[in-house]
Motif scaffolding. Structure first.
Motif, mmCIF file in Angstrom:
data_model
loop_
_atom_site.group_PDB
_atom_site.id
_atom_site.type_symbol
_atom_site.label_atom_id
_atom_site.label_comp_id
_atom_site.label_asym_id
_atom_site.label_seq_id
_atom_site.Cartn_x
_atom_site.Cartn_y
_atom_site.Cartn_z
ATOM 1 N N GLN A 1 18.093 41.760 33.988
ATOM 2 C CA GLN A 1 17.354 41.890 35.251
ATOM 3 C C GLN A 1 17.060 40.526 35.869
ATOM 4 O OE1 GLN A 1 14.321 44.210 33.247
ATOM 5 N NE2 GLN A 1 14.511 45.790 34.808
ATOM 6 N N LEU A 2 16.713 39.571 35.016
ATOM 7 C CA LEU A 2 16.378 38.232 35.503
ATOM 8 C C LEU A 2 17.615 37.567 36.119
ATOM 9 C CD1 LEU A 2 13.855 36.480 35.513
ATOM 10 C CD2 LEU A 2 14.568 35.524 33.350
ATOM 11 N N VAL A 3 18.733 37.702 35.442
ATOM 12 C CA VAL A 3 19.989 37.131 35.949
ATOM 13 C C VAL A 3 20.332 37.765 37.292
ATOM 14 C CG1 VAL A 3 22.496 37.149 35.510
ATOM 15 C CG2 VAL A 3 20.913 36.411 33.717
ATOM 16 N N GLN A 4 20.152 39.084 37.355
ATOM 17 C CA GLN A 4 20.445 39.808 38.597
ATOM 18 C C GLN A 4 19.555 39.307 39.734
ATOM 19 O OE1 GLN A 4 23.025 41.596 38.365
ATOM 20 N NE2 GLN A 4 22.965 41.949 40.580
ATOM 21 N N MET A 5 18.273 39.125 39.402
ATOM 22 C CA MET A 5 17.294 38.664 40.387
ATOM 23 C C MET A 5 17.699 37.293 40.942
ATOM 24 S SD MET A 5 13.383 38.830 39.186
ATOM 25 C CE MET A 5 12.466 37.356 39.541
ATOM 26 N N ILE A 6 18.162 36.426 40.063
ATOM 27 C CA ILE A 6 18.556 35.070 40.480
ATOM 28 C C ILE A 6 19.850 35.134 41.299
ATOM 29 C CG2 ILE A 6 19.319 32.812 39.617
ATOM 30 C CD1 ILE A 6 17.400 33.333 37.172
ATOM 31 N N LYS A 7 20.769 35.993 40.867
ATOM 32 C CA LYS A 7 22.037 36.111 41.607
ATOM 33 C C LYS A 7 21.816 36.684 43.010
ATOM 34 C CE LYS A 7 25.484 36.211 37.953
ATOM 35 N NZ LYS A 7 26.498 36.970 37.227
ATOM 36 N N GLU A 8 20.873 37.621 43.116
ATOM 37 C CA GLU A 8 20.572 38.199 44.442
ATOM 38 C C GLU A 8 20.092 37.124 45.414
ATOM 39 O OE1 GLU A 8 19.247 42.607 42.872
ATOM 40 O OE2 GLU A 8 17.754 41.369 43.899
ATOM 41 N N ALA A 9 19.427 36.098 44.855
ATOM 42 C CA ALA A 9 18.959 34.985 45.708
ATOM 43 C C ALA A 9 20.068 33.955 45.920
ATOM 44 C CB ALA A 9 17.727 34.338 45.079
ATOM 45 N N ARG A 10 21.282 34.290 45.460
ATOM 46 C CA ARG A 10 22.466 33.419 45.627
ATOM 47 C C ARG A 10 22.306 32.090 44.902
ATOM 48 N NH1 ARG A 10 23.046 37.897 46.967
ATOM 49 N NH2 ARG A 10 24.046 38.704 48.839
#
Ligand code: V47
Ligand code: SF4
Length: 399
Positions: free
Chosen positions: A352-361
């Motif tokens: 989830q954390l990785v996804q959250m960071i990726k969503e912020a590009r």
């Protein structure tokens, strides 16, 4: 940092105020801003301008990387002899029997429950009580290290150290040396609150002073060790108190270079004696992150503690100077949930954390406490058909 013409034109497009433009030019040339200029940013700069400037500084320091760490928290007790008005723990002393007070064995049981799990750090923080003295913590650190030598022990703040050294009549120097020899690896940033006595005396009058907090960090740095620094903002302080706080940190950092990360902590108003205050808005959170990033030019990292501000603000903060998101902690952290943290169950999987960071590009990078890279997740794709997998179950590379 080199001058970036693109940013110049962007800045021209956003800031119409000549003072702010002058400060912006300095920042883009890599020049340090003064206290007066920091104050002007708080008073006059709009969010768009602050975003450009803080993002420029953030990218110059960390590129696109956003760091996170797999750690867990242990809180030996939620009862505290001190009476910080913003803290839900301070009220527990009146109903002590309702709180918890872990023994050494209780704490070691928590430590052992992470055996085989890919955590790199334990963060120990909690209330201050007389039974937790120099001997207790020294034996605890030794026991943790002898059980799991590679686990980084990030523990206690000058609030505890000042109290236990005074009680045992030992100097800060001797005390911190003993802690280091016992296995303490680094200091978290807590207990800093607001250094300025006009504010500190009102909200945290009976614990260590700002000068004592800084002195203990300085001694720790002089032993060759690292630490973090926090600032509790958004309560009764003014902008000039925030600048005063950051000035003292910047000055110490010039001397020692021992700070790793600055962590602004947003005041949350539940379950404490300052509940009558409104909390500041997300706009103010982002402005504060940005100005911290711009002003503290000698700090490598600015961290958003997402259990307190929530995931949405944490994601946005990555465009306002923040390059670190704490953390993949589990639900043993009570101090924040008691004060009204955004995420009542603050366990977030690595996925989830990785996804959250990726969503912020941004590029997710797992780090250890000292910012050594554990794993770059930019090319890691998670298989969603696996369903939810807690962060502790993920395979670890290079660990
Ligand atoms: O010093 C207490 C804060 C701090 C409230 O170093 C509150 O990596 C907001 O320092 N609203 C301790 N904040 C936590 C801390 C920390 C957290 C995460 C990472 C690190 C690090 C350090 O918690 C205290 C105090 O400023 N706090 N009550 C409240 N109502
Ligand atoms: Fe005690 Fe720390 Fe809470 Fe103050 S902030 S009451 S020192 S636990």
């Amino acid at each position: 940092m080199s001058v970036d013409n693109t940013s110049f034109s962007l800045l021209d497009a956003t800031s119409r105020d000549s003072d702010i433009k002058t400060i912006g030019d300095k920042v883009l040339k890599g020049q340090r801003i003064s206290d007066e200029e920091g104050l002007l940013l708080f008073e006059k700069a709009d969010l768009g301008t602050l975003g450009i400037l803080s993002n420029y500084v953030r990218n110059a320091k960390s590129g696109n990387k956003t760091y996170f760490n797999r750690n867990f928290h242990v809180e030996p007790t939620n009862v505290c002899i001190y009476t910080c008005k913003f803290c839900s723990y301070s009220r527990m002393i009146k109903k002590r029997s309702e709180g918890w007070e872990y023994t050494m064995e209780d704490i070691m049981e928590i430590i052992r429950s992470y055996d085989g799990k890919p955590v790199t750090e334990v963060h120990i923080v909690g209330g201050v009580l007389p039974q937790y003295d120099v001997n207790f913590y020294s034996e605890l650190f030794k026991a943790i290290k002898s059980h799991r030598p590679s686990l980084h022990v990030k523990a206690l703040t000058p609030v505890e150290y000042h109290y236990i050294f005074k009680k045992d009549k030992i100097s800060y120097q001797d005390g911190m040396r003993l802690m280091k020899e016992s296995g303490l690896d680094s200091l978290p940033g807590g207990g800093a609150e607001i250094f300025h006595p006009d504010i500190r005396e009102q909200i945290a009058g009976d614990k260590c002073t700002g000068d004592q907090w800084l002195a203990i960090h300085q001694i720790w740095h002089e032993l060759g060790q690292r630490s973090n620094a926090t600032m509790l903002y958004g309560h009764i302080e003014d902008y000039h108190h925030r600048i005063d706080h950051m000035r003292q940190l910047r000055e110490l950092q010039d001397k020692t270079g021992g700070f790793q990360t600055f962590i602004p902590l947003k005041f949350r108003n539940q379950g404490n004696e300052m509940s009558y205050l409104d909390e500041v808005t997300m706009l103010e959170d982002l402005r504060n992150y940005a100005i911290s990033r711009i002003y503290l030019d000698n700090f490598d990292h600015v961290k958003a503690y997402w259990p307190m501000i929530g995931r949405a603000t944490a994601q946005m903060s990555l465009s306002y100077g923040v390059d670190d998101i704490d953390g993949t902690i589990d639900d043993t952290t009570k101090i924040y949930s008691m004060a009204g943290a955004e995420d009542q169950n603050p366990a977030l999987s690595t996925q989830q954390l990785v996804q959250m960071i990726k969503e912020a590009r941004r590029t997710p990078i797992e780090r250890d406490t000292l910012y050594n890279i554990v794993q770059d997740y930019s090319d890691v794709e998670f298989d969603s058909s696996d369903g939810f997998r807690g962060y502790l179950d993920l395979p670890v590379i290079n660990n």
